[in-house]
Motif scaffolding. Structure first.
Motif, PDB file in Angstrom:
ATOM      1  N   MET A  40      -4.478 -29.106   8.417  1.00  0.00           N
ATOM      2  CA  MET A  40      -3.345 -28.376   9.966  1.00  0.00           C
ATOM      3  C   MET A  40      -4.545 -29.522  11.190  1.00  0.00           C
ATOM      4  SD  MET A  40      -4.346 -24.003   9.298  1.00  0.00           S
ATOM      5  CE  MET A  40      -3.984 -23.996  10.529  1.00  0.00           C
ATOM      6  N   ILE A  41      -5.284 -29.856  10.837  1.00  0.00           N
ATOM      7  CA  ILE A  41      -5.813 -30.983  12.149  1.00  0.00           C
ATOM      8  C   ILE A  41      -5.206 -32.283  11.553  1.00  0.00           C
ATOM      9  CG2 ILE A  41      -7.891 -32.061  12.493  1.00  0.00           C
ATOM     10  CD1 ILE A  41      -9.703 -29.940  11.783  1.00  0.00           C
ATOM     11  N   LYS A  42      -4.871 -32.557  11.059  1.00  0.00           N
ATOM     12  CA  LYS A  42      -4.373 -33.807  10.316  1.00  0.00           C
ATOM     13  C   LYS A  42      -2.533 -33.389  11.377  1.00  0.00           C
ATOM     14  CE  LYS A  42      -2.726 -37.033   7.117  1.00  0.00           C
ATOM     15  NZ  LYS A  42      -2.353 -37.554   5.711  1.00  0.00           N
ATOM     16  N   GLY A  51       2.367 -41.777  17.853  1.00  0.00           N
ATOM     17  CA  GLY A  51       1.935 -42.721  16.888  1.00  0.00           C
ATOM     18  C   GLY A  51       0.915 -43.283  16.492  1.00  0.00           C
ATOM     19  N   THR A  52      -0.039 -42.144  16.393  1.00  0.00           N
ATOM     20  CA  THR A  52      -1.160 -42.155  15.799  1.00  0.00           C
ATOM     21  C   THR A  52      -1.141 -41.591  13.838  1.00  0.00           C
ATOM     22  OG1 THR A  52      -1.746 -39.883  16.099  1.00  0.00           O
ATOM     23  CG2 THR A  52      -2.531 -41.716  17.160  1.00  0.00           C
ATOM     24  N   LYS A  53      -1.809 -42.245  13.289  1.00  0.00           N
ATOM     25  CA  LYS A  53      -1.770 -42.288  12.031  1.00  0.00           C
ATOM     26  C   LYS A  53      -3.073 -41.905  11.330  1.00  0.00           C
ATOM     27  CE  LYS A  53       2.377 -44.835  10.766  1.00  0.00           C
ATOM     28  NZ  LYS A  53       2.321 -46.454  10.566  1.00  0.00           N
ATOM     29  N   VAL A  54      -3.231 -40.912  10.826  1.00  0.00           N
ATOM     30  CA  VAL A  54      -4.895 -39.795  10.954  1.00  0.00           C
ATOM     31  C   VAL A  54      -4.950 -40.645   8.867  1.00  0.00           C
ATOM     32  CG1 VAL A  54      -6.150 -38.011  10.243  1.00  0.00           C
ATOM     33  CG2 VAL A  54      -4.576 -38.520  12.170  1.00  0.00           C
ATOM     34  N   ALA A  55      -6.172 -41.318   9.015  1.00  0.00           N
ATOM     35  CA  ALA A  55      -6.450 -41.825   7.510  1.00  0.00           C
ATOM     36  C   ALA A  55      -7.763 -40.737   7.069  1.00  0.00           C
ATOM     37  CB  ALA A  55      -7.384 -42.762   7.527  1.00  0.00           C
ATOM     38  N   SER A  56      -8.181 -40.518   7.643  1.00  0.00           N
ATOM     39  CA  SER A  56      -9.655 -39.044   7.017  1.00  0.00           C
ATOM     40  C   SER A  56      -9.652 -37.934   8.097  1.00  0.00           C
ATOM     41  CB  SER A  56     -10.800 -39.188   5.987  1.00  0.00           C
ATOM     42  OG  SER A  56     -10.976 -39.881   6.650  1.00  0.00           O
ATOM     43  N   VAL A  57     -10.457 -36.903   7.618  1.00  0.00           N
ATOM     44  CA  VAL A  57     -10.734 -35.651   8.539  1.00  0.00           C
ATOM     45  C   VAL A  57     -12.628 -35.020   7.829  1.00  0.00           C
ATOM     46  CG1 VAL A  57     -10.186 -33.264   9.912  1.00  0.00           C
ATOM     47  CG2 VAL A  57      -7.914 -35.173   9.105  1.00  0.00           C
TER      48      VAL A  57
END
Length: 99
Positions: A40-42, A51-57
């Motif tokens: 959910m956070i990602k 434009g952001t891409k999340v690698a890890s949380v």
């Protein structure tokens, strides 16, 4: 679990010396909803900041602090903190730009 929308997941950014130093490595720290999970956070970060891409949380649950007012003892509310790492080709998050 409550029906949490993506705009309710991220409550506010955490602005400390340690979190500001981690921004050089594209790691951003947020206070998040206590019932939010990593997926959910990602999703919330990728939708809220274009434009952001999340690698890890990485998440952590923080207990409330003990507070005292006279003879009355109580606790502050529990919180949840998330450290979001972006990919190398991702855009930076602008809300931290002026800090």
């Amino acid at each position: 679990m409550a029906n949490i929308k993506y705009y309710d997941v991220i409550l506010k950014p955490v602005v400390t010396e340690k979190s500001m130093a981690a921004m050089a490595e594209k790691k951003y720290t947020f206070l998040v909803h206590p019932e939010a999970n990593k997926s959910m956070i990602k999703e919330a970060v990728e939708k809220m900041f274009e434009g952001t891409k999340v690698a890890s949380v990485n998440t952590m649950n923080l207990d409330g602090k003990n507070k005292r007012r006279g003879m009355v003892v109580g606790k502050t509310a529990k919180t949840k903190k998330a450290i979001v790492t972006l990919t190398a080709d991702s855009k930076d998050i602008e809300i931290f730009a002026g800090l």
